[in-house]
Design an enzyme around this catalytic site. Structure first.
Site, PDB file in Angstrom:
ATOM      1  N   LYS A  61      38.074  28.532  38.390  1.00  0.00           N
ATOM      2  CA  LYS A  61      38.115  29.440  37.248  1.00  0.00           C
ATOM      3  C   LYS A  61      39.418  30.232  37.235  1.00  0.00           C
ATOM      4  O   LYS A  61      40.026  30.428  36.167  1.00  0.00           O
ATOM      5  CB  LYS A  61      36.909  30.383  37.292  1.00  0.00           C
ATOM      6  CG  LYS A  61      35.595  29.670  36.999  1.00  0.00           C
ATOM      7  CD  LYS A  61      34.388  30.526  37.346  1.00  0.00           C
ATOM      8  CE  LYS A  61      33.094  29.752  37.135  1.00  0.00           C
ATOM      9  NZ  LYS A  61      31.895  30.475  37.608  1.00  0.00           N
ATOM     10  N   GLN A 110      29.912  35.736  40.821  1.00  0.00           N
ATOM     11  CA  GLN A 110      29.595  34.339  41.084  1.00  0.00           C
ATOM     12  C   GLN A 110      28.247  34.224  41.793  1.00  0.00           C
ATOM     13  O   GLN A 110      28.023  34.863  42.829  1.00  0.00           O
ATOM     14  CB  GLN A 110      30.693  33.689  41.935  1.00  0.00           C
ATOM     15  CG  GLN A 110      30.479  32.215  42.216  1.00  0.00           C
ATOM     16  CD  GLN A 110      30.531  31.363  40.956  1.00  0.00           C
ATOM     17  OE1 GLN A 110      31.407  31.532  40.122  1.00  0.00           O
ATOM     18  NE2 GLN A 110      29.575  30.461  40.810  1.00  0.00           N
ATOM     19  N   ASP A 140      29.710  36.566  31.327  1.00  0.00           N
ATOM     20  CA  ASP A 140      28.645  35.563  31.411  1.00  0.00           C
ATOM     21  C   ASP A 140      27.650  35.713  30.267  1.00  0.00           C
ATOM     22  O   ASP A 140      26.839  34.823  30.017  1.00  0.00           O
ATOM     23  CB  ASP A 140      27.900  35.685  32.750  1.00  0.00           C
ATOM     24  CG  ASP A 140      28.262  34.562  33.710  1.00  0.00           C
ATOM     25  OD1 ASP A 140      28.843  33.554  33.260  1.00  0.00           O
ATOM     26  OD2 ASP A 140      27.969  34.684  34.907  1.00  0.00           O
TER      27      ASP A 140
END
Length: 297
Positions: A56, A100, A123
């Site tokens: 990412k 994460q 997210d």
């Protein structure tokens, strides 16, 4: 027309659609006076998490975004993790925050995710983001469902007026996917493990989105001829060499019935990371507007 006479389904490959989305993210980031900045929080050294976060950060750099990896030790306490999140929330130079998952077993992820500033929750899973989604208000959307919508738009798959069926009701994919499709004027059915005669439901779909986590759950007889099928599932099935191979929730032979089908791998997967970076840009744009007023592109 028999199955044998049908042309194979059009492949809806993820990389071209992801590249288009990343290009749009890069263009919009360049229009901002401050480069969007993504904070990636990782706890422990789980190999998959290390790889995902590294990927990412690399992709963010390719698009021209800034990112920082906050790698905390395995023994980090809940209080220490929350302290970091609160610090990032308060930092105006940080536009997006991603924690994460999975976290180490001793850490409950819910307090950490709820502690995120919804404006920076790239997210899109905070309850505030969920409420904005279901009330059709602007907000950050969960990356995989939003990525699916971007994929459909890229390939000009009709959504408005279509009959859409989602197999899977998770908070990560199924439920937000339903809201996004409703907001796009589809007629939506959500099916799941307790749906009687699943095939009768899925055969009614012009647009079938499968996110059940069960390899080859959807077989050709469960699909309307010519339907668009989006396979979100990622499953590793055994092979003779002991390494296993990746496959989706949709049996490959569905490609002989469907009009269009995403491959696994190489379908929805690339869209998730691309949407994460687009969400970071969207978060930066909205934070700029809150402070400085209208954004001129």
């Amino acid at each position: 027309m028999t199955t044998a006479e049908r042309a194979p389904a059009r492949p809806l490959a993820g990389p071209p659609a992801a590249a288009a989305l990343l290009g749009e993210a890069a263009r919009r980031a360049q229009a901002l006076p401050t480069t969007p900045n993504l904070a990636l929080v990782r706890v422990g050294e789980d190999p998959a998490s290390v790889s995902y976060v590294k990927g990412k950060a690399k992709k963010a750099a390719e698009v021209g975004l800034r990112s920082q990896v906050h790698a905390l030790p395995e023994h980090t306490t809940a209080a220490e993790l929350l302290t970091l999140i609160h610090t990032l929330n308060a930092n105006d130079d940080v536009h997006g925050i991603l924690v994460q998952l999975p976290l180490p077993a001793h850490l409950d992820p819910q307090p950490a995710l709820l502690a995120l500033d919804p404006r920076k929750d790239v997210d899109g899973l905070h309850p505030v983001s969920t409420g904005l989604l279901w009330s059709a208000q602007p907000g950050l959307r969960p990356c995989t469902p939003a990525g699916v919508m971007a994929l459909l738009a890229h390939y000009e798959v009709p959504v408005a007026g279509s009959r859409a069926v989602i197999v899977g009701r998770s908070v990560l994919v199924g439920r937000p996917m339903a809201a996004l499709l409703l907001n796009a004027s589809a007629t939506v059915t959500v099916a799941h493990s307790r749906t009687p005669d699943l095939g009768a439901v899925t055969r009614d779909a012009d647009l079938l989105i499968v996110a059940a986590g069960q390899a080859h759950l959807i077989t050709p007889d469960m699909v309307k001829p010519g339907a668009t099928v989006i396979d979100v599932g990622i499953n590793r099935v055994p092979t003779g060499d002991g390494r296993g191979r990746l496959t989706g929730d949709v049996h490959p032979d569905v490609g002989l019935v469907a009009g269009a089908l995403t491959p696994v791998p190489g379908g929805v997967g690339p869209m998730t990371v691309a949407q994460l970076l687009m969400n970071t840009v969207l978060a930066a744009e909205r934070q700029h507007v809150e402070v400085h007023g209208e954004l001129v592109r």
